[in-house]
Scaffold this motif. Structure first.
Motif, mmCIF file in Angstrom:
data_model
loop_
_atom_site.group_PDB
_atom_site.id
_atom_site.type_symbol
_atom_site.label_atom_id
_atom_site.label_comp_id
_atom_site.label_asym_id
_atom_site.label_seq_id
_atom_site.Cartn_x
_atom_site.Cartn_y
_atom_site.Cartn_z
ATOM 1 N N THR A 67 0.814 -1.220 0.000
ATOM 2 C CA THR A 67 0.000 0.000 0.000
ATOM 3 C C THR A 67 0.842 1.263 0.000
ATOM 4 O O THR A 67 1.999 1.265 0.411
ATOM 5 C CB THR A 67 -0.947 -0.005 1.219
ATOM 6 N N GLU A 68 0.237 2.349 -0.471
ATOM 7 C CA GLU A 68 0.855 3.672 -0.457
ATOM 8 C C GLU A 68 -0.230 4.703 -0.757
ATOM 9 O O GLU A 68 -1.315 4.354 -1.231
ATOM 10 C CB GLU A 68 1.985 3.750 -1.495
ATOM 11 N N GLN A 69 0.072 5.972 -0.476
ATOM 12 C CA GLN A 69 -0.854 7.071 -0.775
ATOM 13 C C GLN A 69 -0.159 8.101 -1.659
ATOM 14 O O GLN A 69 -0.363 9.296 -1.496
ATOM 15 C CB GLN A 69 -1.305 7.763 0.514
ATOM 16 N N ALA A 70 0.617 7.660 -2.596
ATOM 17 C CA ALA A 70 1.517 8.557 -3.326
ATOM 18 C C ALA A 70 0.961 9.042 -4.663
ATOM 19 O O ALA A 70 1.705 9.601 -5.468
ATOM 20 C CB ALA A 70 2.868 7.880 -3.539
ATOM 21 N N ASP A 71 -0.337 8.879 -4.902
ATOM 22 C CA ASP A 71 -0.917 9.312 -6.173
ATOM 23 C C ASP A 71 -1.731 10.595 -6.054
ATOM 24 O O ASP A 71 -2.445 10.966 -6.993
ATOM 25 C CB ASP A 71 -1.823 8.214 -6.752
ATOM 26 N N LEU A 72 -1.659 11.282 -4.917
ATOM 27 C CA LEU A 72 -2.475 12.485 -4.751
ATOM 28 C C LEU A 72 -2.084 13.565 -5.753
ATOM 29 O O LEU A 72 -2.947 14.166 -6.404
ATOM 30 C CB LEU A 72 -2.360 13.007 -3.319
ATOM 31 N N MET A 73 -0.796 13.831 -5.896
ATOM 32 C CA MET A 73 -0.372 14.836 -6.875
ATOM 33 C C MET A 73 -0.688 14.385 -8.296
ATOM 34 O O MET A 73 -1.024 15.207 -9.159
ATOM 35 C CB MET A 73 1.126 15.120 -6.725
ATOM 36 N N LEU A 74 -0.588 13.096 -8.550
ATOM 37 C CA LEU A 74 -0.963 12.567 -9.863
ATOM 38 C C LEU A 74 -2.440 12.821 -10.134
ATOM 39 O O LEU A 74 -2.824 13.232 -11.234
ATOM 40 C CB LEU A 74 -0.651 11.076 -9.922
ATOM 41 N N ALA A 75 -3.275 12.595 -9.133
ATOM 42 C CA ALA A 75 -4.708 12.853 -9.295
ATOM 43 C C ALA A 75 -4.983 14.335 -9.502
ATOM 44 O O ALA A 75 -5.839 14.721 -10.317
ATOM 45 C CB ALA A 75 -5.468 12.343 -8.072
ATOM 46 N N MET A 76 -4.252 15.181 -8.809
ATOM 47 C CA MET A 76 -4.469 16.625 -8.913
ATOM 48 C C MET A 76 -4.007 17.182 -10.253
ATOM 49 O O MET A 76 -4.708 17.980 -10.888
ATOM 50 C CB MET A 76 -3.722 17.341 -7.780
ATOM 51 N N TYR A 77 -2.822 16.758 -10.694
ATOM 52 C CA TYR A 77 -2.182 17.453 -11.806
ATOM 53 C C TYR A 77 -1.748 16.547 -12.962
ATOM 54 O O TYR A 77 -1.164 17.055 -13.927
ATOM 55 C CB TYR A 77 -0.940 18.194 -11.294
ATOM 56 N N GLY A 78 -2.042 15.265 -12.891
ATOM 57 C CA GLY A 78 -1.491 14.342 -13.875
ATOM 58 C C GLY A 78 -2.218 14.286 -15.199
ATOM 59 O O GLY A 78 -2.551 13.212 -15.695
ATOM 60 N N ARG A 79 -2.456 15.452 -15.791
ATOM 61 C CA ARG A 79 -3.060 15.532 -17.115
ATOM 62 C C ARG A 79 -2.427 16.700 -17.857
ATOM 63 O O ARG A 79 -1.936 17.646 -17.245
ATOM 64 C CB ARG A 79 -4.583 15.741 -17.021
ATOM 65 N N LEU A 117 -9.909 7.898 -4.797
ATOM 66 C CA LEU A 117 -8.661 7.347 -4.285
ATOM 67 C C LEU A 117 -8.928 6.378 -3.135
ATOM 68 O O LEU A 117 -9.556 6.740 -2.136
ATOM 69 C CB LEU A 117 -7.738 8.472 -3.805
ATOM 70 N N THR A 118 -8.473 5.142 -3.309
ATOM 71 C CA THR A 118 -8.385 4.193 -2.208
ATOM 72 C C THR A 118 -6.930 3.732 -2.181
ATOM 73 O O THR A 118 -6.067 4.343 -2.790
ATOM 74 C CB THR A 118 -9.346 3.009 -2.383
ATOM 75 N N ASP A 119 -6.627 2.657 -1.487
ATOM 76 C CA ASP A 119 -5.260 2.136 -1.510
ATOM 77 C C ASP A 119 -5.268 0.655 -1.174
ATOM 78 O O ASP A 119 -6.311 0.076 -0.842
ATOM 79 C CB ASP A 119 -4.331 2.923 -0.581
ATOM 80 N N GLY A 120 -4.092 0.041 -1.265
ATOM 81 C CA GLY A 120 -3.994 -1.394 -1.049
ATOM 82 C C GLY A 120 -4.436 -1.836 0.333
ATOM 83 O O GLY A 120 -4.971 -2.935 0.509
ATOM 84 N N TYR A 121 -4.202 -0.981 1.333
ATOM 85 C CA TYR A 121 -4.617 -1.305 2.705
ATOM 86 C C TYR A 121 -6.135 -1.437 2.788
ATOM 87 O O TYR A 121 -6.661 -2.358 3.418
ATOM 88 C CB TYR A 121 -4.099 -0.219 3.648
ATOM 89 N N LEU A 122 -6.860 -0.534 2.158
ATOM 90 C CA LEU A 122 -8.318 -0.608 2.155
ATOM 91 C C LEU A 122 -8.801 -1.763 1.282
ATOM 92 O O LEU A 122 -9.749 -2.474 1.637
ATOM 93 C CB LEU A 122 -8.914 0.702 1.648
ATOM 94 N N ALA A 123 -8.147 -1.947 0.131
ATOM 95 C CA ALA A 123 -8.586 -2.984 -0.806
ATOM 96 C C ALA A 123 -8.473 -4.375 -0.196
ATOM 97 O O ALA A 123 -9.284 -5.262 -0.495
ATOM 98 C CB ALA A 123 -7.776 -2.906 -2.087
ATOM 99 N N ASN A 124 -7.482 -4.578 0.644
ATOM 100 C CA ASN A 124 -7.285 -5.883 1.280
ATOM 101 C C ASN A 124 -7.893 -5.968 2.671
ATOM 102 O O ASN A 124 -7.753 -6.987 3.349
ATOM 103 C CB ASN A 124 -5.787 -6.193 1.359
ATOM 104 N N GLY A 125 -8.550 -4.887 3.094
ATOM 105 C CA GLY A 125 -9.163 -4.869 4.415
ATOM 106 C C GLY A 125 -10.622 -5.287 4.374
ATOM 107 O O GLY A 125 -11.222 -5.459 3.311
#
Length: 335
Positions: A67-79, A117-125
């Motif tokens: 798990t990680e939460q490292a896609d926030l900037m990608l979600a904000m600006y990744g276009r 946005l979710t993450d691996g921790y939630l997906a496997n929880g």
């Protein structure tokens, strides 16, 4: 439907949205990279779809099962270009349902793609969850455009695909094949109101501002940020997002049991932020932001509100433990 790759999946979602359906496509971080061009198209043509990102350790293949939460900037600006879209984050396994429902509401009401946005921790929880009755869920149905809504230069009735709602700034949604409502969509800039291809500088700037204002206006249509501050005397606010919720809650409760005052607020809406976030931040002399990245929300908050927010970061492919956050809270309170 299984596509041959992430690019095709995003393209099919756009096609489904154009055909009058709420489209959903799911992926993890590298897939968001590949879908980014298509998401820019969805922003430009203003159609409702959901992109669900189950974040994992990166970059590249990285830690595909961690798990990680490292896609926030990608979600904000990744276009490419100025292409804002709403971002909603789930904070627990059961909350994933509420986050997706809220994302769908926003997508349909404002005619925009939305990132969840979710993450691996939630997906496997997992956790107990009471299945809601359909009758108890909010009505997120939409009214399709079925009649012409304007007149052409010669006074004849004509469909105007970018004639916006004065409150939401959403454009009308017309299902292809509706008599009299033929219109063009595509990635080249559109003329305001008519939707015709337009290369004029001032029109381009106007459309940029309209799309940005539409997303910014969503802040008036989401709940204010709630703060868990039982004593009302805390100096430290712990601001979280996503799956750090449980660890922050547990750490705060431990400190309160020992007579230490601490406040906690958790963001579900990351773009736009809740309208009262600045007011909430101003009430606390110290702000801590724990996140499983190198400080992405912290950067956004510091830039937007000019507060000296401190980061607690972790990028080990593992979620925070309550003790880690509790220790940092104590350090800041006593420092």
């Amino acid at each position: 439907m299984q596509a041959e790759d992430e690019i095709s999946a995003a393209g099919m979602a756009i096609g489904a949205a154009y055909a009058g359906h709420l489209a959903v496509t799911t992926t993890s971080g590298p897939g968001v990279d590949l879908k980014s061009e298509a998401m820019g198209l969805a922003v430009s043509i203003e159609l409702p779809l959901l992109l669900i990102d189950v974040q994992r350790g990166g970059p590249s293949t990285g830690l595909p099962t961690k798990t990680e939460q490292a896609d926030l900037m990608l979600a904000m600006y990744g276009r490419h270009g100025e292409a804002p879209l709403p971002i909603v984050a789930a904070y627990s396994p059961s909350h994933c349902f509420d986050a997706v429902l809220e994302g769908a509401r926003i997508a349909l009401k404002y005619q925009t793609p939305v990132m969840i946005l979710t993450d691996g921790y939630l997906a496997n929880g997992s956790e107990p969850w009471l299945l809601p009755a359909a009758a108890d869920l909010p009505d997120i149905s939409v009214k399709f455009q079925t009649e012409v809504n304007g007149t052409g230069p010669d006074g004849e009735p004509k469909y105007m695909p970018y004639l916006r709602d004065p409150i939401t700034l959403a454009r009308p949604w017309a299902v292809p094949g509706t008599p009299g409502l033929m219109h063009r969509v595509g990635g080249i800039e559109k003329q305001d109101v008519t939707g015709n291809i337009n290369y004029e500088p001032l029109n381009h700037e106007k459309m940029m501002h309209l799309r940005a204002a539409k997303i910014a206006g969503i802040a008036n249509d989401i709940p204010p940020l709630a703060v868990d501050d039982p004593s009302g005397e805390a100096e430290l606010l712990v601001l979280g997002w996503g799956s750090t919720w449980g660890a922050i809650q547990a750490g705060a409760r431990r400190l309160r049991a020992d007579g230490v005052n601490v406040a906690h607020a958790h963001l579900m809406h990351l773009n736009p932020f809740p309208a009262n976030l600045g007011e909430v931040l101003s009430k606390y002399s110290k702000v801590l932001i724990p996140e499983m990245n190198l400080g992405q929300l912290s950067r956004l908050v510091r830039a937007e509100y000019l507060v000296d927010a401190k980061s607690l970061t972790k990028v080990q492919g593992l979620p925070f433990r309550a003790a880690e956050i509790e220790a940092k809270m104590l350090e800041m309170i006593n420092g």
